[in-house]
Structure formats: structure tokens, C-alpha cells
Design an enzyme around this catalytic site. Sequence first.
Site, PDB file in Angstrom:
ATOM      1  N   HIS A 163      43.437  59.244  56.386  1.00 27.21           N
ATOM      2  CA  HIS A 163      43.242  58.111  55.462  1.00 27.21           C
ATOM      3  C   HIS A 163      42.317  58.495  54.308  1.00 27.21           C
ATOM      4  O   HIS A 163      41.458  59.355  54.447  1.00 27.21           O
ATOM      5  CB  HIS A 163      42.749  56.850  56.191  1.00 27.21           C
ATOM      6  CG  HIS A 163      41.336  56.874  56.674  1.00 27.21           C
ATOM      7  ND1 HIS A 163      40.925  56.245  57.824  1.00 27.21           N
ATOM      8  CD2 HIS A 163      40.206  57.437  56.172  1.00 27.21           C
ATOM      9  CE1 HIS A 163      39.634  56.418  57.986  1.00 27.21           C
ATOM     10  NE2 HIS A 163      39.165  57.141  57.002  1.00 27.21           N
ATOM     11  N   GLU A 211      45.228  53.363  55.634  1.00 23.21           N
ATOM     12  CA  GLU A 211      45.535  53.955  56.935  1.00 23.21           C
ATOM     13  C   GLU A 211      47.015  54.345  57.014  1.00 23.21           C
ATOM     14  O   GLU A 211      47.835  53.787  56.283  1.00 23.21           O
ATOM     15  CB  GLU A 211      45.221  52.938  58.037  1.00 23.21           C
ATOM     16  CG  GLU A 211      43.780  52.484  58.070  1.00 23.21           C
ATOM     17  CD  GLU A 211      42.847  53.525  58.687  1.00 23.21           C
ATOM     18  OE1 GLU A 211      43.148  54.725  58.627  1.00 23.21           O
ATOM     19  OE2 GLU A 211      41.803  53.134  59.213  1.00 23.21           O
ATOM     20  N   ASP A 230      35.565  51.030  49.074  1.00 22.29           N
ATOM     21  CA  ASP A 230      35.887  50.052  50.117  1.00 22.29           C
ATOM     22  C   ASP A 230      34.648  49.360  50.673  1.00 22.29           C
ATOM     23  O   ASP A 230      33.517  49.766  50.416  1.00 22.29           O
ATOM     24  CB  ASP A 230      36.679  50.720  51.251  1.00 22.29           C
ATOM     25  CG  ASP A 230      36.168  52.115  51.610  1.00 22.29           C
ATOM     26  OD1 ASP A 230      34.994  52.411  51.314  1.00 22.29           O
ATOM     27  OD2 ASP A 230      36.930  52.904  52.171  1.00 22.29           O
ATOM     28  N   ASN A 253      42.656  60.886  60.609  1.00 21.49           N
ATOM     29  CA  ASN A 253      44.089  60.557  60.583  1.00 21.49           C
ATOM     30  C   ASN A 253      44.670  60.677  59.173  1.00 21.49           C
ATOM     31  O   ASN A 253      45.785  60.248  58.923  1.00 21.49           O
ATOM     32  CB  ASN A 253      44.304  59.143  61.123  1.00 21.49           C
ATOM     33  CG  ASN A 253      43.585  58.094  60.280  1.00 21.49           C
ATOM     34  OD1 ASN A 253      42.994  58.412  59.250  1.00 21.49           O
ATOM     35  ND2 ASN A 253      43.640  56.852  60.711  1.00 21.49           N
TER      36      ASN A 253
HETATM   37  C1  F6R Z   1      34.516  55.684  52.926  1.00 25.86           C
HETATM   38  C2  F6R Z   1      35.951  55.927  53.019  1.00 25.86           C
HETATM   39  C3  F6R Z   1      36.558  56.669  54.156  1.00 25.86           C
HETATM   40  C4  F6R Z   1      35.790  57.933  54.542  1.00 25.86           C
HETATM   41  C5  F6R Z   1      36.460  58.637  55.718  1.00 25.86           C
HETATM   42  C6  F6R Z   1      35.692  59.857  56.181  1.00 25.86           C
HETATM   43  O1  F6R Z   1      34.195  54.982  51.757  1.00 25.86           O
HETATM   44  O2  F6R Z   1      36.636  55.499  52.153  1.00 25.86           O
HETATM   45  O3  F6R Z   1      37.878  57.001  53.800  1.00 25.86           O
HETATM   46  O4  F6R Z   1      35.728  58.793  53.434  1.00 25.86           O
HETATM   47  O5  F6R Z   1      36.594  57.752  56.792  1.00 25.86           O
HETATM   48  O6  F6R Z   1      34.472  59.458  56.708  1.00 25.86           O
HETATM   49  P1  F6R Z   1      33.363  60.519  57.136  1.00 25.86           P
HETATM   50  O7  F6R Z   1      32.866  61.150  55.896  1.00 25.86           O
HETATM   51  O8  F6R Z   1      32.302  59.673  57.824  1.00 25.86           O
HETATM   52  O9  F6R Z   1      34.024  61.492  58.063  1.00 25.86           O
END
Ligand code: F6R
Length: 233
Positions: A138, A143, A67, A136
Site C-alpha cells: 500500500h 490498500e 492520510d 502489502n
Molecule cells: C503513512 C502511510 C503509510 C506508510 C506505510 C509504511 O502516512 O501513508 O502508507 O507509509 O504503512 O509504514 P512504515 O514506515 O511504518 O513501515
Amino acid sequence: MRIIIAKDYDELSKKTANLLASQITLKPNSVLGLATGSTPVGAYNDLVRIYKEGDINFTEVVTFNLDEYYGLDKENPQSYYYFMMENLFKHVNINKHNIHIPNGRAKDIELECIEYENKIKQAGGIDLQLLGIGRNGHIGFNEPDVKFLDEDTIEANSRFFTALDEVPRKAISMGIKTIMHSRKIILLASGEEKAETINSMINGKITPELPASVLQLHPDVVVLLDEKAACKL
Ligand code: F6R
């Protein structure tokens, strides 16, 4: 799902880097799906260390990131492009033409997404997809039930920005279907704040309210946790 519990974040990072390195050793032209965020930073550091020790070679490796924030330039230190350069790509001998990250400044988002999907197909699909998980549930920026970034995600990611309203409200993300088409998936989680979500993802029902729960249907998922993230299992 195979669940591996590491003692702490350092061990989790080492194990992840070793799995990525084995993938590259077994298939030097692997197509890797990569994640950003705090969780994989340690694994990328360890992977760079393994590379510097001369054990792996990135010349044929192809990468697709999950992303990118919509509206941020590559040069913006908060962009995922910048993150990947700093944490991995500039330290290894990857061919820059083999790096793919959605263009956050694309004029036509629909077209950008279609072309991104096509490039993944042309590369032969993703061999190994690395995932983090949001509080959450995702994965990527898929989301729960919504199209814009969830308030909880904006709040969680604001730690990288100087103010909450600087966090982009939109992102371009690989979709759930593309993620599910990856041949192998490694999902990482560290820390107690992910423990409840991890338990629901593994033991709860499959629901769009917790996007990561769909991974229960994938035939080859490794969930790599530290003890804190595993404490509610
Ligand atoms: C990042 C992504 C997100 C993160 C998620 C967890 O490329 O796709 O889904 O993996 O938000 O983020 P952290 O590791 O910062 O807790």
C-alpha cells in the site's frame, strides 16, 4: 524509476533529508506531500537538523499529508496530526496555515476528501511527494483491492497502540490518482520485511493487488532503499 541504495537506515534518512532540503532550496514555496509511519522519522529528524543549522527556511513551504486515521482527534498521540507535530512541524518555522492533514473527525468524509483535493489543486499541485510502503504494497492507505484497512496493515500498525482492537479500521487517504499527479515522488523503504514487496513493485506487473506497482508509470520516481530493503532486487 531511479533506485538509490543506502548502506543503512541512517544513511537512507540523511539522503532523504538532503533531497527534501534541496527541493526547499530550489523552490522555497514548494508544496510537499508528506508521509507518517516509522520509515520517514529519521529523515524528519535530519531535516530539522538542517533547518537548525540555518540552511533552509519553511516560511513559504506548504504541506499536505497523505492520510489520517478516521475517528481520531488531533490531540490523540496515535493520530498522524500529532505525529507530524512531534516529528517535524513544531521544530521548524512552518506557517501553521500551510499545514494540511485530513481531518479524522470530519462529520462528512466525502466532503472532507473533496475539499482536501481542492486545496491541493488550489496550491498548484504537489511538487514532491514522500511515500513509505506497506508490507502489502500500500501507499498512503490505498490498500490492495479493499476499502477498509487491510488486516496486515492493522497488525503492522498495532505496534503504536496498546491493543490490536484499538487500531482504527478506517482512514482518510490521498488517492492513487492524486499521488500520481505529484511532479516528483520519493518512496522510502527500510528493512528486510519490505524487500519482497520492493522487488515486486519494481520488477513485477502493475496490479491493484500491489498498489505501489502503479509508480512504474510515473515519470519521476526515486526509490530510496537501505541494503536490507534492496536485498531481493
Ligand atoms: C503513512 C502511510 C503509510 C506508510 C506505510 C509504511 O502516512 O501513508 O502508507 O507509509 O504503512 O509504514 P512504515 O514506515 O511504518 O513501515
